[in-house]
Structures are given as structure tokens and as C-alpha cells.
Design a protein around this motif. Structure first.
Motif, PDB file in Angstrom:
ATOM      1  N   ASN A 192       0.799  -1.235   0.000  1.00 30.90           N
ATOM      2  CA  ASN A 192       0.000   0.000   0.000  1.00 30.90           C
ATOM      3  C   ASN A 192       0.827   1.278   0.000  1.00 30.90           C
ATOM      4  O   ASN A 192       0.355   2.314  -0.440  1.00 30.90           O
ATOM      5  N   HIS A 226       5.020  -0.939  -7.078  1.00 31.59           N
ATOM      6  CA  HIS A 226       3.686  -1.291  -6.612  1.00 31.59           C
ATOM      7  C   HIS A 226       3.058  -2.342  -7.532  1.00 31.59           C
ATOM      8  O   HIS A 226       2.526  -3.360  -7.060  1.00 31.59           O
ATOM      9  N   ARG A 252       1.672  -6.103  -6.600  1.00 29.96           N
ATOM     10  CA  ARG A 252       0.275  -6.502  -6.809  1.00 29.96           C
ATOM     11  C   ARG A 252       0.197  -7.733  -7.708  1.00 29.96           C
ATOM     12  O   ARG A 252      -0.626  -8.627  -7.503  1.00 29.96           O
ATOM     13  N   ASP A 256      -6.785  -5.755   8.441  1.00 35.08           N
ATOM     14  CA  ASP A 256      -8.055  -6.312   7.982  1.00 35.08           C
ATOM     15  C   ASP A 256      -8.775  -7.134   9.024  1.00 35.08           C
ATOM     16  O   ASP A 256      -9.976  -7.327   8.938  1.00 35.08           O
ATOM     17  N   ASN A 311      -7.718   6.801   3.555  1.00 36.36           N
ATOM     18  CA  ASN A 311      -6.303   6.545   3.263  1.00 36.36           C
ATOM     19  C   ASN A 311      -5.652   7.864   2.876  1.00 36.36           C
ATOM     20  O   ASN A 311      -6.319   8.777   2.397  1.00 36.36           O
ATOM     21  N   ARG A 343      -2.620  10.300   0.921  1.00 42.31           N
ATOM     22  CA  ARG A 343      -1.758  10.437  -0.253  1.00 42.31           C
ATOM     23  C   ARG A 343      -0.839  11.637  -0.040  1.00 42.31           C
ATOM     24  O   ARG A 343      -1.228  12.593   0.642  1.00 42.31           O
ATOM     25  N   VAL A 348     -16.353   1.487  -0.976  1.00 39.65           N
ATOM     26  CA  VAL A 348     -15.928   0.798   0.260  1.00 39.65           C
ATOM     27  C   VAL A 348     -14.553   0.150   0.084  1.00 39.65           C
ATOM     28  O   VAL A 348     -13.722   0.182   0.989  1.00 39.65           O
ATOM     29  N   GLY A 351     -12.274   1.071  -2.159  1.00 36.22           N
ATOM     30  CA  GLY A 351     -11.366   1.971  -2.848  1.00 36.22           C
ATOM     31  C   GLY A 351     -11.537   1.900  -4.362  1.00 36.22           C
ATOM     32  O   GLY A 351     -12.485   1.298  -4.883  1.00 36.22           O
ATOM     33  N   HIS A 383      -4.637   1.171  -6.287  1.00 38.25           N
ATOM     34  CA  HIS A 383      -4.537   0.590  -4.944  1.00 38.25           C
ATOM     35  C   HIS A 383      -5.841  -0.054  -4.487  1.00 38.25           C
ATOM     36  O   HIS A 383      -5.982  -0.401  -3.300  1.00 38.25           O
ATOM     37  N   CYS A 386      -8.687  -2.378  -3.271  1.00 37.49           N
ATOM     38  CA  CYS A 386      -8.433  -3.485  -2.341  1.00 37.49           C
ATOM     39  C   CYS A 386      -8.310  -4.835  -3.060  1.00 37.49           C
ATOM     40  O   CYS A 386      -9.267  -5.306  -3.674  1.00 37.49           O
ATOM     41  N   PRO A 387      -7.159  -5.498  -2.943  1.00 42.25           N
ATOM     42  CA  PRO A 387      -7.019  -6.817  -3.560  1.00 42.25           C
ATOM     43  C   PRO A 387      -7.768  -7.885  -2.768  1.00 42.25           C
ATOM     44  O   PRO A 387      -8.030  -8.974  -3.274  1.00 42.25           O
TER      45      PRO A 387
HETATM   46  C1  HEM Z   1     -12.950  -6.098   5.489  1.00 40.92           C
HETATM   47  C2  HEM Z   1     -13.203  -5.242   4.595  1.00 40.92           C
HETATM   48  C3  HEM Z   1     -12.159  -4.485   3.825  1.00 40.92           C
HETATM   49  C4  HEM Z   1     -12.275  -3.193   3.436  1.00 40.92           C
HETATM   50  C5  HEM Z   1     -13.470  -2.270   3.697  1.00 40.92           C
HETATM   51  C6  HEM Z   1     -11.077  -2.848   2.685  1.00 40.92           C
HETATM   52  C7  HEM Z   1     -10.859  -1.623   2.089  1.00 40.92           C
HETATM   53  C8  HEM Z   1      -9.714  -1.276   1.405  1.00 40.92           C
HETATM   54  C9  HEM Z   1      -9.498  -0.011   0.738  1.00 40.92           C
HETATM   55  C10 HEM Z   1     -10.483   1.163   0.703  1.00 40.92           C
HETATM   56  C11 HEM Z   1      -8.266  -0.041   0.169  1.00 40.92           C
HETATM   57  C12 HEM Z   1      -7.631   1.071  -0.698  1.00 40.92           C
HETATM   58  C13 HEM Z   1      -6.454   1.735  -0.018  1.00 40.92           C
HETATM   59  C14 HEM Z   1      -5.888   2.903  -0.803  1.00 40.92           C
HETATM   60  O1  HEM Z   1      -6.407   3.295  -1.859  1.00 40.92           O
HETATM   61  O2  HEM Z   1      -4.870   3.480  -0.344  1.00 40.92           O
HETATM   62  C15 HEM Z   1      -7.696  -1.331   0.490  1.00 40.92           C
HETATM   63  C16 HEM Z   1      -6.432  -1.726   0.138  1.00 40.92           C
HETATM   64  C17 HEM Z   1      -5.891  -2.928   0.512  1.00 40.92           C
HETATM   65  N1  HEM Z   1      -6.557  -3.997   1.094  1.00 40.92           N
HETATM   66 FE1  HEM Z   1      -8.445  -4.008   1.772  1.00 40.92          FE
HETATM   67  N2  HEM Z   1     -10.257  -3.940   2.660  1.00 40.92           N
HETATM   68  C18 HEM Z   1     -10.877  -4.973   3.331  1.00 40.92           C
HETATM   69  C19 HEM Z   1     -10.406  -6.256   3.486  1.00 40.92           C
HETATM   70  C20 HEM Z   1      -9.207  -6.705   3.037  1.00 40.92           C
HETATM   71  C21 HEM Z   1      -8.723  -8.054   3.146  1.00 40.92           C
HETATM   72  C22 HEM Z   1      -9.516  -9.225   3.738  1.00 40.92           C
HETATM   73  C23 HEM Z   1      -7.454  -8.047   2.638  1.00 40.92           C
HETATM   74  C24 HEM Z   1      -6.494  -9.164   2.462  1.00 40.92           C
HETATM   75  C25 HEM Z   1      -6.675 -10.383   2.759  1.00 40.92           C
HETATM   76  C26 HEM Z   1      -7.145  -6.701   2.206  1.00 40.92           C
HETATM   77  C27 HEM Z   1      -5.935  -6.292   1.698  1.00 40.92           C
HETATM   78  C28 HEM Z   1      -5.668  -5.035   1.230  1.00 40.92           C
HETATM   79  C29 HEM Z   1      -4.357  -4.608   0.732  1.00 40.92           C
HETATM   80  C30 HEM Z   1      -3.084  -5.454   0.686  1.00 40.92           C
HETATM   81  C31 HEM Z   1      -4.501  -3.295   0.294  1.00 40.92           C
HETATM   82  C32 HEM Z   1      -3.424  -2.386  -0.322  1.00 40.92           C
HETATM   83  C33 HEM Z   1      -3.536  -2.476  -1.822  1.00 40.92           C
HETATM   84  C34 HEM Z   1      -2.578  -1.569  -2.555  1.00 40.92           C
HETATM   85  O3  HEM Z   1      -2.068  -0.599  -1.963  1.00 40.92           O
HETATM   86  O4  HEM Z   1      -2.334  -1.823  -3.744  1.00 40.92           O
HETATM   87  N3  HEM Z   1      -8.230  -5.918   2.431  1.00 40.92           N
HETATM   88  N4  HEM Z   1      -8.594  -2.069   1.227  1.00 40.92           N
END
Ligand code: HEM
Length: 355
Positions: A45, A52, A56, A198, A248, A250, A300, A302, A306, A308-309
Motif C-alpha cells: 500500500n 507497486h 500486486r 483487515d 487513506n 496520499r 468501500v 477503494g 490501490h 483493495c485486492p
Molecule cells: C474487510 C473489509 C475491507 C475493506 C473495507 C477494505 C478496504 C480497502 C481499501 C479502501 C483499500 C484502498 C487503499 C488505498 O487506496 O490506499 C484497500 C487496500 C488494501 N486492502 Fe483491503 N479492505 C478490506 C479487506 C481486506 C482483506 C480481507 C485483505 C487481504 C486479505 C485486504 C488487503 C488489502 C491490501 C493489501 C490493500 C493495499 C492495496 C494496494 O495498496 O495496492 N483488504 N482495502
């Protein structure tokens, strides 16, 4: 600086953007709005550009549709077991602490291949992390991050001694495109990002969804019988209107404007997903429950590079948990819910019972 309802300065002097169109624009312009916002390593992230994209490319397959489909039977078993125990106790329970946090730890441990002995230390960590986030004190948050790192380093050490066929061992075997192995600090950061943050988000999401179902009993029957796709859409919509994943940051890389305000290189801006998800310019009635109409603009998880993967994994986890609850009985409020305290959103406690 002249600001508006949807673009304002917070107590730390950061420009907070809650305007939906601006949040989307910024999230899609990583050259001007960089994700390198911390002096700590944050993989993926806190990376930009090619570094990046490389991470990913390596990480996304661990959370794609196939990976989630493989994990689903185990998730269903975990959800059914937890709900059956709560149901058998025949007493009110907390949707965040008793259900969401425990389910999140078990589900993420099942995905990563972590043994049950880690459940209690991880649950304790989730609870302490929320206390530290509420206070917002840098020393408290640094300490809690260090504690999580120590848990992960110990896990990695034991896994090196006794490799297993699971996601953690496969993550440890990843290689950069130049063939070099991932360093330990990269692995710790990855595991911190796919678990630490998470576990808390999933617990908070559970609280928001269970609270909504408890106060909207008229939706429980049709959601219990809904297809996976319809239930997923309903869950996304409930989370949109009361998004517990707040924001988040920036870092601005050049002189420009955001929401009509001038910003300069080095300045931190905040993408406020929660406010953008309730922007009346896009969601005319932000509280209206209308999954079909609101899905396309829902932020929700994003948007942009970035995005959410873990979205499919989180959706699958929340779906099986909600289905297990709705199958077991009717969800009724069993006391006053307690809201979380900013900067955390969602609920601290949602007492409910199954009848
Ligand atoms: C539970 C609900 C979840 C919500 C609401 C959520 C939401 C988000 C959002 C809004 C971002 C965007 C961040 C940005 O733009 O800077 C994000 C990124 C990310 N999320 Fe989630 N997430 C959730 C669950 C998860 C789960 C279960 C995982 C992994 C198993 C995960 C892994 C990640 C990772 C690694 C990033 C960074 C991606 C990047 O920077 O390329 N998230 N998440």
C-alpha cells in the motif's frame, strides 16, 4: 484557504476530501497523489509505480476468485461453528467482539494457514490496536505495530523450521522480477497489511452489518433466501452507507488544486472514503438502501491502482458469516449499540441475540 463541506482541514492540518468525484480523481492519479506517505515500509500500500505493480502482480493471485472458492468450505465451517456456539449459549452476544473479531481471526488464519494457537494473541492484538487507534498517539500506534511485527517474525521463524503447504509458506517463496527473494521486512509488511489492518476492518464490518440487520428486520427474510450475488450486493450497500474503513492518505507531488484548494508538493491529503460514500451529489439519499442504484459508485473497497485486492476474500467471509446468522434465526437488538470514536468508525459494541 477556502474549504467546503466536502473538503476541509482536519486538526492535523491535513486536507480531507469527502467529495466523491475528487476522491475518485485523486485515487486514479498516483503520479500527483503518491501512496508513499510513511517512513515505514508498507507493502504494497505504500508503494508507487512499477514497484507497486510488481507486488500486486505477485500478491493478487492469493486473493482471487479461485483462491476464495477453494477456501469457502472452510469459511462456512468456521462461521457455522461460531454461530452455533453463540446460539447454543442462548444469551445476548457482541457482534463486534464475540462474533466479528473472532471470525476474522479464524478466517484469516484459515486463509494464511496459521495454527489455532495464534488465535488468542491475535484477538488481544485486535482489541489493543483499536484502543491505540482511538487515542491516535504515535507512540501507542508504533508500539502496537511493533507487537504485531514480533508476532509475524516469530511465525516466519517457526515456518522456516517447519514449512507447510499453505499461503504463508507460498508467500515466503515469492521472488521479485529480478529473481531475488523477498526480504523479511517485506514479508512482515505484506503479512501486516493482509492481516493486521483487515482483522480490525472485518470485525468492524461485521458490527455494521449485524447492527443494520437488527434494526431492519424487514430485510432479514429476503436476504436469508437471496443468491450469493444479491447478498454480496446488499452487504456492499450496507457498508457504503456506514463505511467503517474511514480513509487513506496520499502525498501531493506537485503544486496543484484539490476541491478548489491549492495544494503543494509534500502536503498530505486524506481520501475520506466514508464521506465520499455518502456524498449527496452522487447518493441523493445516502441512507437509502438501494444496492443496484448505488453499486457502481460504491467506494468501500477503494478505486484506482490501490483498489483493495482482498475484496473478494472479505466479501466471501462476510457473506458466509451473514448467511450463517440469518439461517440460525432472527437477529434482534439486545441493548444499546455503542459507536466507535473518531478516527475509527463503525461500532465498538453491538449487543444482539438470535431468536
Ligand atoms: C474487510 C473489509 C475491507 C475493506 C473495507 C477494505 C478496504 C480497502 C481499501 C479502501 C483499500 C484502498 C487503499 C488505498 O487506496 O490506499 C484497500 C487496500 C488494501 N486492502 Fe483491503 N479492505 C478490506 C479487506 C481486506 C482483506 C480481507 C485483505 C487481504 C486479505 C485486504 C488487503 C488489502 C491490501 C493489501 C490493500 C493495499 C492495496 C494496494 O495498496 O495496492 N483488504 N482495502
Amino acid at each position: 484557504m477556502s474549504t467546503t463541506d466536502r473538503v476541509h482541514l482536519d486538526q492535523k492540518g491535513r486536507l480531507v476530501i469527502g467529495d466523491h468525484a475528487e476522491v475518485v480523481r485523486l485515487a486514479h492519479d498516483p503520479e500527483t497523489f503518491s501512496s508513499i506517505v510513511s517512513r515505514h515500509l508498507q507493502v504494497p500500500n505504500g508503494l508507487d509505480g512499477a514497484a507497486h505493480a510488481e507486488m500486486r502482480h505477485l500478491l493478487d493471485p492469493f486473493m482471487d476468485a479461485d483462491a476464495v472458492a477453494q477456501l469457502l468450505p472452510e469459511l462456512e465451517r468456521i462461521a457455522a461453528d461460531l454461530v452455533a456456539r453463540l446460539d447454543a449459549a442462548d444469551a445476548p452476544f457482541g457482534a463486534v467482539a464475540d462474533l466479528g473479531a473472532r471470525f476474522a481471526v479464524r478466517a484469516q488464519s484459515a486463509w494464511l494457514g496459521w495454527l489455532p494457537e495464534w488465535e488468542e494473541p491475535l484477538l488481544q492484538w485486535v482489541a489493543d490496536n483499536r484502543v491505540a487507534s482511538r487515542t491516535g498517539h504515535p507512540r501507542a500506534t508504533a508500539e502496537i505495530a511493533d507487537r504485531f511485527d514480533a508476532i509475524i517474525r516469530e511465525l516466519l521463524r517457526r515456518r522456516r523450521e517447519h514449512p507447510r503447504d499453505d499461503v504463508t509458506t507460498r508467500l515466503m517463496g515469492l521472488r521479485h522480477s529480478d529473481g531475488s527473494a523477498l526480504r523479511d521486512d517485506e514479508l512482515v509488511s505484506i503479512l501486516r497489511n493482509v492481516t493486521g489492518g483487515d482483522l480490525g476492518s472485518l470485525a468492524l464490518c461485521t458490527g455494521v452489518i449485524v447492527h443494520w440487520l437488527a434494526v431492519h428486520p424487514e430485510h432479514q427474510d429476503h436476504l436469508a433466501a437471496a443468491s450469493d450475488a444479491d447478498l454480496d450486493a446488499a452487504i456492499d450497500e450496507i457498508l457504503r452507507a456506514d463505511d467503517p474503513f474511514v480513509s487513506n492518505r496520499r502525498r501531493v507531488t506537485r503544486q496543484t488544486e484539490v476541491g478548489g484548494c491549492p495544494v503543494h508538493a509534500g502536503q498530505i491529503v486524506v481520501l475520506d472514503w466514508r464521506a465520499a460514500n455518502r456524498d449527496p451529489a452522487v447518493f441523493v439519499e445516502p441512507d437509502a438502501f438501494d444496492p443496484a442504484a448505488h453499486a457502481a459508485a460504491n467506494l468501500v473497497y477503494g478505486t484506482g491502482p490501490h483498489v483493495c485486492p482482498g475484496r473478494l476474500l472479505a466479501t466471501g467471509e462476510l457473506r458466509v458469516l451473514v448467511r450463517a446468522l440469518l439461517t440460525a434465526g432472527r437477529i434482534e437488538p439486545a441493548g444499546d449499540p455503542e459507536r466507535e470514536q473518531a478516527p475509527v468508525a463503525g461500532f465498538r459494541a453491538v449487543p444482539v441475540r438470535l431468536v
